[in-house]
Write a protein that holds these residues in place. Structure first.
Motif, PDB file in Angstrom:
ATOM      1  N   HIS A 248       0.671  -1.122   0.119  1.00 39.93           N
ATOM      2  CA  HIS A 248       0.030   0.062  -0.083  1.00 39.93           C
ATOM      3  C   HIS A 248       0.892   1.247   0.006  1.00 39.93           C
ATOM      4  O   HIS A 248       2.299   1.010   0.282  1.00 39.93           O
ATOM      5  CB  HIS A 248      -1.065  -0.139   1.163  1.00 39.93           C
ATOM      6  N   PRO A 250       1.067   5.030   1.187  1.00 37.61           N
ATOM      7  CA  PRO A 250       0.723   6.271   1.874  1.00 37.61           C
ATOM      8  C   PRO A 250       0.789   7.484   1.275  1.00 37.61           C
ATOM      9  O   PRO A 250      -0.153   8.457   1.151  1.00 37.61           O
ATOM     10  CB  PRO A 250       1.538   6.157   3.234  1.00 37.61           C
ATOM     11  N   LYS A 251       1.872   7.497   0.358  1.00 43.23           N
ATOM     12  CA  LYS A 251       2.044   8.799  -0.249  1.00 43.23           C
ATOM     13  C   LYS A 251       2.799   8.301  -1.886  1.00 43.23           C
ATOM     14  O   LYS A 251       4.043   7.639  -1.574  1.00 43.23           O
ATOM     15  CB  LYS A 251       2.993   9.727   0.529  1.00 43.23           C
ATOM     16  N   ALA A 311      -2.611  -1.578   5.081  1.00 48.01           N
ATOM     17  CA  ALA A 311      -3.677  -0.913   4.300  1.00 48.01           C
ATOM     18  C   ALA A 311      -3.782   0.522   4.927  1.00 48.01           C
ATOM     19  O   ALA A 311      -3.636   0.711   5.917  1.00 48.01           O
ATOM     20  CB  ALA A 311      -4.927  -1.556   4.351  1.00 48.01           C
ATOM     21  N   CYS A 312      -3.774   1.462   4.012  1.00 42.91           N
ATOM     22  CA  CYS A 312      -3.873   2.921   4.364  1.00 42.91           C
ATOM     23  C   CYS A 312      -4.478   3.936   3.517  1.00 42.91           C
ATOM     24  O   CYS A 312      -4.869   3.165   2.144  1.00 42.91           O
ATOM     25  CB  CYS A 312      -2.391   3.367   4.608  1.00 42.91           C
ATOM     26  N   GLU A 313      -4.872   4.965   3.792  1.00 44.25           N
ATOM     27  CA  GLU A 313      -5.211   5.940   2.719  1.00 44.25           C
ATOM     28  C   GLU A 313      -3.969   6.611   1.795  1.00 44.25           C
ATOM     29  O   GLU A 313      -3.041   6.480   2.532  1.00 44.25           O
ATOM     30  CB  GLU A 313      -5.969   7.163   3.313  1.00 44.25           C
ATOM     31  N   SER A 314      -4.231   6.943   0.860  1.00 44.46           N
ATOM     32  CA  SER A 314      -3.171   7.269  -0.090  1.00 44.46           C
ATOM     33  C   SER A 314      -3.248   8.945  -0.468  1.00 44.46           C
ATOM     34  O   SER A 314      -4.338   9.316  -0.820  1.00 44.46           O
ATOM     35  CB  SER A 314      -3.030   6.628  -1.198  1.00 44.46           C
ATOM     36  N   VAL A 315      -2.164   9.427  -0.422  1.00 44.58           N
ATOM     37  CA  VAL A 315      -2.008  11.036  -0.815  1.00 44.58           C
ATOM     38  C   VAL A 315      -1.401  10.971  -2.145  1.00 44.58           C
ATOM     39  O   VAL A 315      -0.217  10.325  -2.226  1.00 44.58           O
ATOM     40  CB  VAL A 315      -1.381  11.858   0.235  1.00 44.58           C
ATOM     41  N   THR A 321      -2.983   7.569  -8.833  1.00 48.31           N
ATOM     42  CA  THR A 321      -2.871   6.506  -7.945  1.00 48.31           C
ATOM     43  C   THR A 321      -1.909   5.522  -8.441  1.00 48.31           C
ATOM     44  O   THR A 321      -1.534   5.503  -9.807  1.00 48.31           O
ATOM     45  CB  THR A 321      -4.148   5.914  -7.642  1.00 48.31           C
TER      46      THR A 321
END
Length: 330
Positions: A248, A250-251, A311-315, A321
Motif C-alpha cells: 500500500h 501512504p504517499k 492498508a492505508c489512505e493514499s495521498v 494513484t
C-alpha cells in the motif's frame, strides 16, 4: 544455454560494478535537469510528502519516528558510494537524533570501502555502516523500521524475492521509502510515448540532439536499451505492478515519460537555463508530459513513494494513484 546465460549475467554484473566504481558523483545532473526538477518536480513532491529534497525525503520519517520510539533501525539497499545515506545520517545527527542506526548494503566491495571511509571521516561510523550484499539474494534476519531503496530497484532481477523480504522484514508501521524508475525495461520509451517523442525530436533544432556521452548527433530519437549489457532498468516495467499487488502507498507521486528523453545526462548540456527559448521548450515538454499522463495516453516512468505493508489512505497527485499509473505490459 544455462552456462551462457550465467556467463552473460556475470559479465553484465562486472560491467555495472566497474561503471559505478568509476563515477565521480552519483547525483551529478545537467543544469537544465536541476532547473526542471526545482521548478516542476520539487514543488509537487513537497506538496505530497512535505519534504524539499531527496535527503529530507528519507530523513524526515526517520526523524519523526525517532522522536517517539526507542532504537530506530534503517536498512538502505544498493547504496553506491553512500552519498544519500551519509547526507541522511548527517541531517539526523545535526538534529540531535541519537537513537538511529543505518545499515547499508552494496554489491561492489570497492564502493563499500569508499562509503565506510567517508562515514569514518565524517565521524558517522557510530550510526552508519556499509557492507557487501547482493539484493537478488537478500535475506533479512532482523526487522527494520525503514528500508531505503534509492534508484536501485531498476537494477534488480529478483524483484519478487526482494519484495518478499521487504514485506517480511518491515516492522508494523514500517516504511519502504523509494525513488525509482518504473518505465519500460532498459529505460526505452513505450510505443505510445515514441509516437509523441519522435515528431518532437524531428522538429526541434539540431543543437538539442548532440549526445555528450556518445559524442554524436542523433538526427532521429535513439530508443536505446540500457539493459542490453548491464542491469540498468533490467526489470523497470515490473516494479510498480509487483508493488501494487503486494503493498500500500501512504504517499505516492509518479511522473515522466516525455521530458526526460530530451534533458537526460546525455543531452542536458545542450540547454542553457539562462536561454528563454530553452526554458520555454522544456516547459512545453512538461505540459505535454502532464497532459498525456493525465489523459491516460502514456504512463509515468518514475516514482517517488512511501510504501507500507498495512492498508492505508493514499495521498497522490491528482488522479495518479499507483493503480492508474500501472501500464498493462502486453
Amino acid at each position: 544455454m544455462v552456462f551462457k546465460k550465467l556467463q552473460r549475467a556475470l559479465t553484465r554484473s562486472d560491467k555495472e560494478k566497474r561503471h559505478f566504481e568509476k563515477l565521480a558523483s552519483f547525483s551529478a545532473l545537467p543544469d537544465i535537469t536541476n532547473w526542471w526538477s526545482a521548478n516542476w518536480l520539487a514543488p509537487r513532491v513537497t506538496q505530497i510528502f512535505g519534504t524539499e529534497n531527496p535527503y529530507q525525503f528519507y530523513a524526515k520519517p526517520i526523524h519523526d519516528k525517532a522522536a517517539t520510539a526507542g532504537q530506530v533501525r534503517v536498512l538502505s539497499l544498493g547504496t553506491g558510494d553512500g552519498e544519500v545515506e551519509l547526507r541522511v545520517a548527517s541531517r539526523l545527527r545535526n538534529a540531535g537524533v541519537k537513537n538511529v542506526t543505518i545499515y547499508g548494503l552494496e554489491l561492489s566491495s570497492v564502493l563499500v570501502e569508499k562509503a565506510n571511509a567517508k562515514a569514518s571521516a565524517e565521524r558517522l561510523s557510530g550510526i552508519l555502516q556499509f557492507a557487501q550484499g547482493d539484493l537478488n539474494e537478500l535475506s533479512l534476519q532482523r526487522e527494520w523500521d525503514f528500508i531505503i531503496a534509492n534508484q536501485i530497484l531498476h537494477h534488480v532481477i529478483g524483484l519478487e524475492s526482494l519484495f518478499d523480504e521487504v514485506e517480511r522484514g518491515l516492522t508494523a508501521g514500517g516504511l519502504l521509502m523509494t525513488r525509482d524508475m518504473i518505465g519500460k525495461n532498459g529505460h526505452q520509451a513505450w510505443p505510445e510515448a515514441l509516437s509523441i517523442v519522435n515528431p518532437l525530436w524531428d522538429a526541434m533544432p539540431e543543437r538539442y540532439k548532440y549526445h555528450h556521452q556518445h559524442k554524436k548527433i542523433y538526427k532521429h530519437f535513439p530508443n536505446l536499451d540500457f539493459a542490453d549489457e548491464t542491469f540498468e532498468g533490467v526489470r523497470a516495467q515490473d516494479i510498480l505492478p509487483l508493488m501494487a499487488e503486494r503493498f500500500h502507498f501512504p504517499k505516492f507521486f509518479a511522473y515522466g515519460g516525455i521530458v526526460e528523453r530530451f534533458i537526460s545526462r546525455g543531452y542536458g548540456a545542450n540547454y542553457d537555463v539562462a536561454n528563454s527559448d530553452d526554458i520555454a521548450f522544456v516547459n512545453q515538454l512538461q505540459a505535454i508530459n502532464d497532459q498525456t499522463i493525465d489523459d491516460g495516453v502514456i504512463k509515468p516512468t518514475q516514482m517517488v513513494a512511501y510504501v507500507s505493508v498495512e492498508a492505508c489512505e493514499s495521498v497522490v497527485w491528482g488522479k495518479r494513484t499507483p493503480e492508474f499509473c500501472v501500464r498493462q505490459n502486453t
